[in-house]
Design a protein around this motif. Structure first.
Motif: not given
Lengths: 225, 298
Positions: A9, A11, A43, A46-47, A50-52, A55
């Motif tokens: 991921k 940013f 992160t 949050r992954l 599924r807030e993020e 990639d």
């Protein structure tokens, strides 16, 4: 329960939060995520929620592939995941009981169910006698207990905790960790990002260490460093 | 299901209350703009009815005696068909005249009962080649001397002026109304946006614990719809005031006897009210829908 396969991921501004991270967490495990600020712990959390969105790579949570999960199904995923935070995220105008009930109400649970479950969970976190207080009348530890009650009242499969003891003194932290340990023993998988060395060293659970987005250590019954 | 409904109602009411001043502003704007929309529709309808006989370039009407002979009719037609001064005409027979009478005086049943198709005078509605007033007056004078003709009615300047006036009034009202409806939609959007802002923390928690997008959105959409509906409800009495005060003023005025027809049928005000409610609800839904889709996505 949770599986990451080569997850990356990045940013905006080329800040790499996670690079080629792979890990597998079994049902009922208790996992600490450790590492310095900006190492990618939040992160990671949050992954999973599924807030993020990653990639690249693949993330499986509770049998769902998060990459191909359509956005309208995300709420149903989150009903299986409880979240607690350093800043508790309590609603200041609602009482303790209302804060916990809110978590059930907004996913459409019927009132009789709410009336039964809220007192039970407040009993579990030891706040039965403060059900009618508002958050600003409580200590930090008590507020975190409310937040845990809200996260756990729906009996999620997974509990994600992002620095839950970050604002608490060591004695209060011990109480919170006992509570999380108890929740974990009831079968809930717990993933906790933390800076708290003493907590990690006391619990001796699995430790995943991140450094600049890379998993540099993954050991069962590990210590902080 | 019933618990969800209760939740939506409670949250909507709380939000309306919390945002009272903006809510009132939005409701009043909707009310004012829909009053104008409704008034415009009433004036338009009234004017259309009042001048129904003189539409589409008809400048004068030749009414025949109810008992005129076919020969007299043929003579009139011959003039109409051959004279270069006539641009066109249409024939309204007894039955059509009776039907028109029924429409014009729909709210005066005693008047309708007093006539039958048999006594209605058939008429020719005539479009002159040159609508100049002097020319029309001359033509009317010629026709009135024909045998079998009962009377010739001309669209006088007064009628034309009032027709123009009411058209202009309803157009101005409509333009103002459209602008105000747009303003109310934006005001509702802003009110709902403010309501969303006031509940940022709650929304964050809702998403965290797995509330669906619709569950988060519905109270805000209801809020916008309620703005629109209450505003429309406020506009409805103004329709009745317009009907009772303004239109009846025209009906009772002696300026032009024809303007007795400046009325709308009873049902029309209720129909218009229903449309205003639908329009109000739609404007509210639209404003809040824009607000929630722009500011409320996961």
């Amino acid at each position: 329960m949770i599986r990451l396969e080569s997850v990356s991921k990045v940013f905006k501004g080329d800040v790499t939060a996670l690079r080629d991270a792979s890990a597998e967490i079994q049902r009922g495990e208790f996992v600490f995520l450790v590492g310095p600020s900006g190492s990618g712990k939040s992160t990671f959390i949050r992954l999973l929620n599924r807030e993020e969105v990653a990639d690249s790579g693949r993330i499986m949570v509770a049998g769902k592939d998060l990459g191909s999960l359509s956005s309208w199904r995300v709420p149903y995923l989150r009903r299986n995941i409880g979240c607690i935070f350093q800043d508790y995220k309590l609603l200041s105008k609602k009482t303790v009981a209302e804060n916990v009930a809110f978590g059930l109400e907004v996913i459409g649970r019927p009132r009789p169910v709410i009336k039964r479950q809220v007192p039970a969970i407040l009993e579990l976190v030891g706040l039965s006698r403060k059900a009618d207080r508002t958050p600003d009348e409580l200590s930090g530890g008590e507020q975190q207990r409310v937040s845990i009650a809200r996260a756990f009242v729906n009996r999620p499969l997974i509990l994600l905790a992002d620095e839950p003891t970050g604002n608490l003194d060591p004695a209060t932290s011990v109480g919170i960790m006992r509570l999380l340990d108890r929740i974990n023993r009831s079968g809930t998988t717990v993933v906790m990002a933390t800076h708290d060395r003493s907590v990690v060293d006391t619990m001796r659970r699995r430790v995943i260490e991140l450094d600049r987005g890379v998993i540099v250590r993954d050991e069962s019954r590990g210590v902080y460093d | 299901m019933i618990y969800r409904l209760w939740y939506f109602i409670r949250e909507t009411v709380v939000s309306l209350w919390r945002n009272l001043s903006l809510t009132l502003a939005a409701i009043l704007t909707v009310g004012i703009s829909l009053s104008l929309v409704g008034t415009s529709l009433l004036v338009r309808e009234g004017a259309d009815r009042a001048t129904a006989q003189f539409q589409e370039g008809v400048e004068f009407i030749v009414f025949m005696n109810a008992d005129h002979t076919p020969d007299q009719d043929t003579a009139i037609r011959q003039v109409l068909d051959t004279s270069p001064a006539i641009g066109g005409y249409s024939y309204v027979d007894k039955l059509a005249a009776y039907e028109e009478f029924q429409t014009l005086f729909v709210d005066k049943p005693e008047l309708i009962e007093s006539v039958t198709p048999d006594v209605m005078p058939p008429s020719y509605r005539i479009v002159p080649a040159d609508p100049d007033a002097a020319n029309v007056a001359e033509l009317a004078r010629q026709f009135s001397s024909q045998p079998g003709v009962r009377e010739v009615a001309t669209a006088t300047d007064a009628i034309r002026q009032i027709e123009d006036f009411s058209t202009r009034v309803s157009q101005v009202l409509l333009v103002a109304a459209v602008v105000l409806v747009a303003v109310s939609a934006m005001l509702i959007l802003n009110t709902v946006f403010t309501a969303i802002g006031a509940r940022r923390e709650e929304i964050e928690v809702m998403k965290l614990v797995g509330a669906t997008n619709w569950f988060v959105r519905i109270p805000f959409m209801l809020e916008g719809m309620i703005h629109g509906l209450i505003g429309a409800a406020l506009a409805i009495p103004s329709l009745f005031i317009v009907e009772n005060q303004v239109l009846s003023f025209f009906q009772e005025s002696d300026v032009v006897p024809l303007f007795r027809g400046f009325a709308v049928p009873d049902g029309f005000v209720w129909d218009t009210s229903l449309w205003l409610l639908l329009l109000g609800g739609a404007v509210g839904m639209f404003g809040s829908a824009v607000a929630v889709t722009r500011y409320l996505d996961v």
